[in-house]
Design a protein around this motif. Structure first.
Motif, PDB file in Angstrom:
ATOM      1  N   TYR A  35       0.837  -1.210   0.000  1.00  0.00           N
ATOM      2  CA  TYR A  35       0.000   0.000   0.000  1.00  0.00           C
ATOM      3  C   TYR A  35       0.865   1.252   0.000  1.00  0.00           C
ATOM      4  CZ  TYR A  35      -3.473   3.453   1.370  1.00  0.00           C
ATOM      5  OH  TYR A  35      -4.276   4.570   1.401  1.00  0.00           O
ATOM      6  N   HIS A  37       2.179   1.837  -3.418  1.00  0.00           N
ATOM      7  CA  HIS A  37       1.086   2.288  -4.287  1.00  0.00           C
ATOM      8  C   HIS A  37       0.714   3.742  -3.979  1.00  0.00           C
ATOM      9  CE1 HIS A  37      -2.778   2.396  -6.359  1.00  0.00           C
ATOM     10  NE2 HIS A  37      -3.362   2.724  -5.223  1.00  0.00           N
ATOM     11  N   TYR A  38       0.624   4.077  -2.705  1.00  0.00           N
ATOM     12  CA  TYR A  38       0.249   5.433  -2.282  1.00  0.00           C
ATOM     13  C   TYR A  38       1.256   6.453  -2.809  1.00  0.00           C
ATOM     14  CZ  TYR A  38      -1.727   8.917   0.962  1.00  0.00           C
ATOM     15  OH  TYR A  38      -2.337  10.010   1.510  1.00  0.00           O
ATOM     16  N   THR A  87       1.245   6.707  -6.771  1.00  0.00           N
ATOM     17  CA  THR A  87       0.082   7.436  -7.297  1.00  0.00           C
ATOM     18  C   THR A  87       0.045   8.879  -6.792  1.00  0.00           C
ATOM     19  OG1 THR A  87      -1.320   6.638  -5.465  1.00  0.00           O
ATOM     20  CG2 THR A  87      -1.300   5.339  -7.507  1.00  0.00           C
ATOM     21  N   ASN A 143      -2.764   9.436  -4.251  1.00  0.00           N
ATOM     22  CA  ASN A 143      -4.104   9.206  -4.795  1.00  0.00           C
ATOM     23  C   ASN A 143      -4.364   7.704  -4.940  1.00  0.00           C
ATOM     24  OD1 ASN A 143      -5.290  11.965  -5.536  1.00  0.00           O
ATOM     25  ND2 ASN A 143      -3.232  12.078  -6.427  1.00  0.00           N
ATOM     26  N   PRO A 144      -4.383   6.993  -3.816  1.00  0.00           N
ATOM     27  CA  PRO A 144      -4.554   5.540  -3.896  1.00  0.00           C
ATOM     28  C   PRO A 144      -5.946   5.162  -4.405  1.00  0.00           C
ATOM     29  CG  PRO A 144      -4.788   6.274  -1.634  1.00  0.00           C
ATOM     30  CD  PRO A 144      -4.341   7.474  -2.425  1.00  0.00           C
ATOM     31  N   ARG A 145      -6.037   4.009  -5.025  1.00  0.00           N
ATOM     32  CA  ARG A 145      -7.334   3.520  -5.477  1.00  0.00           C
ATOM     33  C   ARG A 145      -8.197   3.147  -4.272  1.00  0.00           C
ATOM     34  NH1 ARG A 145      -3.926   0.434  -8.788  1.00  0.00           N
ATOM     35  NH2 ARG A 145      -4.545  -1.438  -7.649  1.00  0.00           N
ATOM     36  N   SER A 146      -9.499   3.304  -4.424  1.00  0.00           N
ATOM     37  CA  SER A 146     -10.418   3.053  -3.316  1.00  0.00           C
ATOM     38  C   SER A 146     -10.341   1.612  -2.835  1.00  0.00           C
ATOM     39  CB  SER A 146     -11.854   3.395  -3.726  1.00  0.00           C
ATOM     40  OG  SER A 146     -12.241   2.642  -4.868  1.00  0.00           O
ATOM     41  N   GLU A 147     -10.114   0.677  -3.756  1.00  0.00           N
ATOM     42  CA  GLU A 147     -10.024  -0.730  -3.336  1.00  0.00           C
ATOM     43  C   GLU A 147      -8.793  -1.000  -2.489  1.00  0.00           C
ATOM     44  OE1 GLU A 147      -8.891  -0.747  -7.843  1.00  0.00           O
ATOM     45  OE2 GLU A 147     -10.227   0.362  -6.470  1.00  0.00           O
ATOM     46  N   MET A 148      -7.724  -0.221  -2.714  1.00  0.00           N
ATOM     47  CA  MET A 148      -6.539  -0.378  -1.875  1.00  0.00           C
ATOM     48  C   MET A 148      -6.812   0.143  -0.471  1.00  0.00           C
ATOM     49  SD  MET A 148      -4.159  -1.945  -3.505  1.00  0.00           S
ATOM     50  CE  MET A 148      -2.668  -1.575  -2.571  1.00  0.00           C
ATOM     51  N   ASN A 149      -7.542   1.240  -0.373  1.00  0.00           N
ATOM     52  CA  ASN A 149      -7.934   1.752   0.943  1.00  0.00           C
ATOM     53  C   ASN A 149      -8.782   0.737   1.692  1.00  0.00           C
ATOM     54  OD1 ASN A 149      -6.639   4.255   0.618  1.00  0.00           O
ATOM     55  ND2 ASN A 149      -8.427   5.137  -0.404  1.00  0.00           N
TER      56      ASN A 149
END
Length: 203
Positions: A110, A113-114, A117, A120-126
């Motif tokens: 994560y 990824h964070y 991006t 601006n992480p993807r919602s599914e990663m959150n």
């Protein structure tokens, strides 16, 4: 220290093309850091986030943002708390899967990824982060990421100012903001810069 030399080689290989502060981002991040200081104190007391775990998260974010000063500082911190130089170098190369525990792995993925991006992480990663660690610990992991992200941009913006003095301004940089930034940060960035350089020379 091999890992310090390793980070110097990365800097030489990549040149200067890094994320830096703009005025708007700097002001927003200062506000975020100040408003979240109480949460940071709670985070450091969370037994689910060990010192090693925290340093791994910070190393991964720093590896993406390529801040030389944060790389130097957190490499030293990681080794002082018992991590091997090879493990630290693997983190800065984003090859952390083999060394991470099962509990740490999702947070490190994560964090990468964070940072990649640009916050601006993807919602599914959150959702994955919260689902695995629980809402409170997940928020604290994101706070760790935000804190080190701030430190990374601090170091990179300092280097952007130095690069401008050499006739090579950073992409999307602003001379007025960089000058103000220099006046606000020189008193701790200049000592930090020389400490990092001297440490690399003696290893």
């Amino acid at each position: 220290m091999k890992v310090v030399k390793h980070m110097t080689e990365i800097k030489m290989r990549t040149g200067f093309d890094k994320r830096i502060f703009t005025y708007e981002i700097f002001v927003t991040d200062i506000g975020f850091i100040l408003s979240n200081m109480p949460h940071a104190i709670v985070m450091y007391r969370n037994e689910k986030i060990s010192r090693v775990f925290l340093e791994k998260i910070m190393a991964v974010v720093t590896a993406v943002n390529e801040c030389v000063y944060c790389s130097w500082f957190h490499a030293k911190q990681a080794i002082e708390i018992g991590m091997s130089e090879q493990e630290v170098m693997n983190l800065f190369d984003l090859q952390f899967e083999a060394d991470a525990t099962e509990y740490e792995l999702l947070a490190l993925i994560y964090a990468q990824h964070y940072a990649e991006t640009n916050r601006n992480p993807r919602s599914e990663m959150n959702e994955k982060l919260s689902g695995y660690y629980g809402d409170e610990t997940a928020k604290q992991i994101i706070l760790i990421i935000r804190i080190i992200f701030f430190g990374n941009l601090l170091g990179n913006t300092w280097d952007a100012f130095l690069s401008r003095l050499k006739g090579n301004p950073a992409r999307d940089s602003n001379v007025l903001f960089e000058s103000i930034f220099f006046l606000l940060t020189w008193y701790f960035m200049i000592p930090g810069m020389f400490l990092a350089k001297n440490d690399r020379r003696t290893k």
